[in-house]
Design a protein around this motif. Structure first.
Motif, mmCIF file in Angstrom:
data_model
loop_
_atom_site.group_PDB
_atom_site.id
_atom_site.type_symbol
_atom_site.label_atom_id
_atom_site.label_comp_id
_atom_site.label_asym_id
_atom_site.label_seq_id
_atom_site.Cartn_x
_atom_site.Cartn_y
_atom_site.Cartn_z
ATOM 1 N N UNK A 33 41.700 29.252 38.548
ATOM 2 C CA UNK A 33 41.705 30.698 38.860
ATOM 3 C C UNK A 33 41.067 31.375 37.623
ATOM 4 N N UNK A 48 37.390 30.640 37.359
ATOM 5 C CA UNK A 48 36.701 31.313 38.204
ATOM 6 C C UNK A 48 36.284 32.762 37.725
ATOM 7 N N UNK A 49 37.554 33.439 37.529
ATOM 8 C CA UNK A 49 37.628 34.857 37.182
ATOM 9 C C UNK A 49 36.561 35.169 36.039
ATOM 10 N N UNK A 50 36.564 34.307 34.832
ATOM 11 C CA UNK A 50 35.843 34.265 33.844
ATOM 12 C C UNK A 50 34.459 33.798 33.598
ATOM 13 N N UNK A 80 50.631 40.227 44.233
ATOM 14 C CA UNK A 80 49.962 41.098 43.427
ATOM 15 C C UNK A 80 48.851 40.331 42.790
ATOM 16 N N UNK A 81 49.464 39.221 42.062
ATOM 17 C CA UNK A 81 48.219 38.561 41.325
ATOM 18 C C UNK A 81 47.346 38.082 42.134
ATOM 19 N N UNK A 85 46.020 39.612 44.924
ATOM 20 C CA UNK A 85 45.159 40.738 45.276
ATOM 21 C C UNK A 85 44.321 41.109 43.891
ATOM 22 N N UNK A 86 45.107 41.134 42.847
ATOM 23 C CA UNK A 86 44.199 41.667 41.556
ATOM 24 C C UNK A 86 43.164 40.778 41.432
ATOM 25 N N UNK A 87 43.266 39.453 41.748
ATOM 26 C CA UNK A 87 41.958 38.612 41.179
ATOM 27 C C UNK A 87 41.274 38.162 42.665
ATOM 28 N N UNK A 88 41.698 38.875 43.596
ATOM 29 C CA UNK A 88 40.873 38.844 45.109
ATOM 30 C C UNK A 88 40.743 37.411 45.528
ATOM 31 N N UNK A 89 41.753 36.605 45.558
ATOM 32 C CA UNK A 89 41.647 35.057 46.093
ATOM 33 C C UNK A 89 42.883 35.406 47.081
ATOM 34 N N UNK A 90 42.792 34.547 48.173
ATOM 35 C CA UNK A 90 43.474 34.499 49.308
ATOM 36 C C UNK A 90 44.668 33.503 49.029
ATOM 37 N N UNK A 91 44.378 32.384 48.735
ATOM 38 C CA UNK A 91 45.287 31.534 48.182
ATOM 39 C C UNK A 91 45.259 31.061 46.938
ATOM 40 N N UNK A 92 46.123 30.234 46.152
ATOM 41 C CA UNK A 92 45.767 29.753 45.132
ATOM 42 C C UNK A 92 45.038 28.497 44.812
#
Lengths: 366, 457
Positions: free
Chosen positions: A34, A37-39, A278-279, A281-288
């Motif tokens: 994750x 992907x985020x960065x 919250x995590x 939602x913060x990083x806009x992912x549905x599942x890990x």
């Protein structure tokens, strides 16, 4: 998944340890992915290697501490193991330092910030995932019941809260967490916890600390169950007496503890779940991740367990377990002779005060 | 694998603002702003950051008196003078604090820790523009207090066992210490979860992680420093002096002889400075260790005297602080014509400490330089004129404190006897008896105890 859980329990402690390790590695991998992907940091190849290297270092450190604690005699026998365990902290630190220096050397001019972010991300992940998994293993060594009951309480709370919310909740079906689900889950988890502890406390297999038998070179779970797991009579308060018509009730003390564990699982455990939501939602992912069809990744299943494992470990350390006598002896024998003598005299004075030593010995040694 | 999906529906996407800050960050790195190259210029006092007003260098904290005294000099010399004067001031401050004793040292370490924490957290706020999350300041400081409580509780319980056993409330706190600390931490965790605000999720998670990493780095190091201190003040003074000396020597060698740059991160560091600093530090460490090993007040573990209710530093110095004769290897014998040399074993240990301080310690400095470049700040703060913030002075110390602690645990110290005694007293009586007999036979075997009288066993 639940049947799989029962199957693994049947297989025994070593297998459980392996499973915990695999789960930990998978969770770590999910979170790190994750982060990538985020960065958008796929193009920092060094960093993948470094993340996995740090995971290895921290695991080495923790497993080394565990192994030294519980397999002391085995370790003393084998020469290379002895050296590794004597200088364990130093070796772990040296390994970590190497990783740290590699990180510093790998800093590339245009990507400083990204690299620091990933460094921070890796460390926080290690802190959350790896320490929790090692606390779980510590709990496991205390007795498999300390592993099974907490995890079952959390799973039960999940399921019960969902069902209460589904049937009695005022929000759209199956959607959100509701107060009805929360409270219903709380009471049903406590009841479930009491029943489960009653069933399990009867078997030595679950109740005894896992030990390593030097002679047979295998794990054994055989012992005299501690007081916690022996039926005792409790006097009911008069209120309950009049209601149920019993004067005393026979319970395992462990069941009282299980009430505390269940309460924690129901009240504070969900905060771990909220944190993970919250995590996400913060990083806009549905599942890990998509490992388990319909359920998401491994992390999704384990998010409520984070706090539970730490709580159980702290609970055991504070309220139940005293220091381990073999460990104390080890430390004693490692001291200098004059320190040993000092402790010997203090202990003698203490024991004589408590009338545990016969006066004869006192007179003879004086 | 992972699906990065936008949240569907639900009105405007308020998180796009957060997205933008991330994209900006990425964009900066891809463009490779010119700000990077200017990071290390010494003479400039004006910051170079076009995007984030993070520069702390435009406010000048130099006291008026110094300013007046240095009026006539050109700016570059003025800067050197200020740095020099402040260096001397800091070093004298260091000596003064050592003179004042262990408790003062603990308090100073604690203040430094709090200041470092505050500096790093402030940087985090600026980077993420998260001033408008008032909850988060409270939470960061709350977590700092929790972690400090946990660590100090462990230390106090270890070293002040007798004092703790006497006072009833302290006894209760010590027995359930871990549980209480964990409960406090959990309260903070739950507050964090409850404080998550819809538009600021990502920011809040960043600050949460930032706080935890800072705690990990700053607070654990400072507690290791205090534990080293309790082993004996020499374990505190020598490592810190080594790092300071290495800093100064590397700077001086670099100044006079420097030609080959060492690492791209810090263009002003040179190989000559590095190697010269290494040798100078080893020699310095050796001499300092030799000098300090003679005094009991530096060498003895800090103990708490229950009767006089104060700290005592008096003891029988352990083996490593007792002069021993070492036979020189034949090579050195021929050159020096000495057969043996009288050394403190601690001096040998100091060589290892110095080597670490010179070779690996600078990586802590590079890490901090990289950090400053990554977030485009010149200094951590402006607390010390000419030197930047407290963190700037302590960046090389990070690894040193941990290394010293691990070194002591692995090579020098055995387990702590009072701790072992505490654990003994917590056991069940039967277990205590068992241990008593085991210890008795062990001591008799070694001839420390007189052999058993006929009627005893």
């Amino acid at each position: 998944m639940i049947s799989f859980f029962f199957f693994i329990i049947y297989l025994g402690p070593m297998v459980l340890m392996m499973i915990v390790l695999c789960v930990q590695i998978k969770c770590f991998q999910e979170i790190i992915t994750i982060g990538y992907s985020v960065y958008h940091s796929y193009d920092l190849p060094w960093f993948r290697t470094l993340s996995w290297y740090f995971l290895l270092c921290v695991n080495y450190f923790f497993y080394g501490e565990t192994v030294t604690d519980y397999f002391f005699t085995l370790v003393q026998r084998e020469e290379p193991l002895r050296i590794l365990s004597k200088y364990h902290r130093f070796i772990s630190f040296a390994l970590y330092l190497t990783g740290f220096c590699m990180f510093v050397l790998s800093l590339v001019k245009k990507h400083y910030r990204l690299q620091f972010y990933m460094f921070g991300w890796t460390h926080v992940t290690l802190l959350i995932v790896v320490t929790q998994s090692h606390l779980i293993i510590h709990n496991l060594f205390e007795g498999m019941i300390w592993f099974i009951v907490p995890i079952s309480c959390v799973i039960c709370n999940d399921i019960m809260a969902y069902m209460f919310g589904f049937f009695f909740g005022k929000s759209p079906k199956g959607c959100c967490k509701t107060w009805e689900g929360f409270i219903g889950g709380f009471f049903s988890t406590i009841v479930f916890g009491i029943m489960l502890s009653y069933v399990m406390a009867g078997y030595r297999y679950f109740v005894c600390p896992v030990e390593f038998n030097n002679d047979s070179n295998s794990f054994q779970v055989d012992c005299e169950p501690s007081e916690l797991f022996q039926l005792q009579d409790y006097f009911l308060p008069s209120m309950l007496e009049s209601v149920t018509g019993w004067t005393t009730v026979r319970l395992y003390p462990f069941q009282i503890h299980s009430i505390a564990l269940s309460s924690f699982a129901s009240i504070v455990g969900p905060f771990g779940g909220f944190f993970a939501s919250g995590f996400k939602r913060a990083f806009k992912i549905k599942d890990f991740a998509n490992t388990i069809p319909g359920h998401g990744g491994i992390m999704d299943r384990f998010d409520c367990q984070y706090l539970m494992a730490t709580f159980v470990n702290v609970y055991i350390a504070s309220f139940i377990r005293g220091p381990n006598p073999t460990k104390v002896i080890q430390q004693l024998l490692a001291l200098r002779p004059d320190q040993q003598l000092y402790i010997f005299n203090s202990l003698k004075a203490h024991l004589t005060e408590k009338d545990l030593l016969p006066a004869l010995e006192e007179a003879a040694a004086a | 694998m992972t699906e990065l999906r936008k949240r569907g529906g639900g009105g405007a996407d308020p998180d796009s603002a957060d997205n933008i800050s991330d994209k900006e960050a990425d964009g900066d790195d891809r463009l490779g702003l010119a700000g990077d190259a200017e990071g290390e210029c010494d003479g400039d006092s004006k910051a170079d950051t076009p995007d984030y007003p993070l520069s702390t260098a435009d406010t000048d904290n130099t006291p008026e008196c110094l300013n007046k005294a240095l009026e006539g000099l050109p700016p570059r010399w003025k800067n050197y003078w200020i740095r020099g004067v402040l260096s001397l001031a800091m070093i004298s401050g260091f000596f003064l604090i050592i003179y004042m004793g262990p408790i003062a040292l603990i308090l100073v370490v604690m203040s430094v820790q709090i200041k470092c924490f505050q500096e790093i957290i402030t940087i985090g706020y600026r980077v993420y523009h998260s001033y408008d999350l008032p909850w988060f300041r409270t939470l960061s400081w709350y977590f700092l207090i929790c972690v400090n409580y946990f660590f100090y509780g462990e230390t106090v319980a270890d070293y002040f066992g007798a004092l703790v056993q006497r006072e009833e409330p302290l006894q209760f706190l010590a027995r359930y210490h871990r549980f209480i600390s964990f409960a406090l931490y959990l309260a903070g965790f739950c507050m964090f979860v409850l404080s998550l605000v819809k538009k600021h999720y990502r920011l809040q998670f960043y600050m949460f992680a930032w706080t935890h990493v800072t705690l990990l780095i700053v607070v654990t190091q400072s507690h290791l420093v205090i534990q080293n201190l309790f082993e004996g003040m020499i374990w505190f003074i020598v490592p810190i002096s080594i790092v300071i000396c290495n800093d100064i020597m590397a700077y001086l060698f670099g100044f006079f002889f420097g030609r080959t740059p060492l690492i791209k991160l810090s263009p002003k560091k040179t190989w000559e400075g590095f190697i010269g600093g290494f040798f100078a530090t080893v020699v310095f460490g050796f001499i300092l260790a030799y000098l300090l090993s003679q005094f009991q007040c530096f060498v003895c573990p800090v103990g708490f005297n229950s009767e006089s209710n104060s700290f005592t530093v008096e003891c029988e110095p352990s083996d490593i602080f007792v002069m021993q004769e070492y036979t020189l290897p034949t090579v050195l014998q021929n050159t020096l014509t000495w057969k043996t040399v009288n050394l403190y074993p601690f001096a040998i240990h100091s060589i290892f400490l110095s080597s670490f301080g010179s070779l690996i310690g600078p990586f802590g400095g590079f890490f901090a330089s990289g950090f400053k470049r990554a977030f485009k700040i010149k200094d951590f703060a402006n607390t010390i004129p000419g030197h930047g913030g407290i963190m700037d002075r302590f960046d090389c110390q990070y690894l040193m404190a941990t290394f010293t602690h691990v070194y002591i645990a692995s090579f020098v110290r055995g387990p702590n006897p009072s701790k072992v005694l505490q654990q003994l007293l917590l056991l069940q009586p039967e277990q205590q008896l068992g241990i008593f007999h085991t210890l008795q036979s062990h001591l008799r075997d070694k001839g420390i105890l007189p052999p058993a009288a006929v009627q005893a066993e």
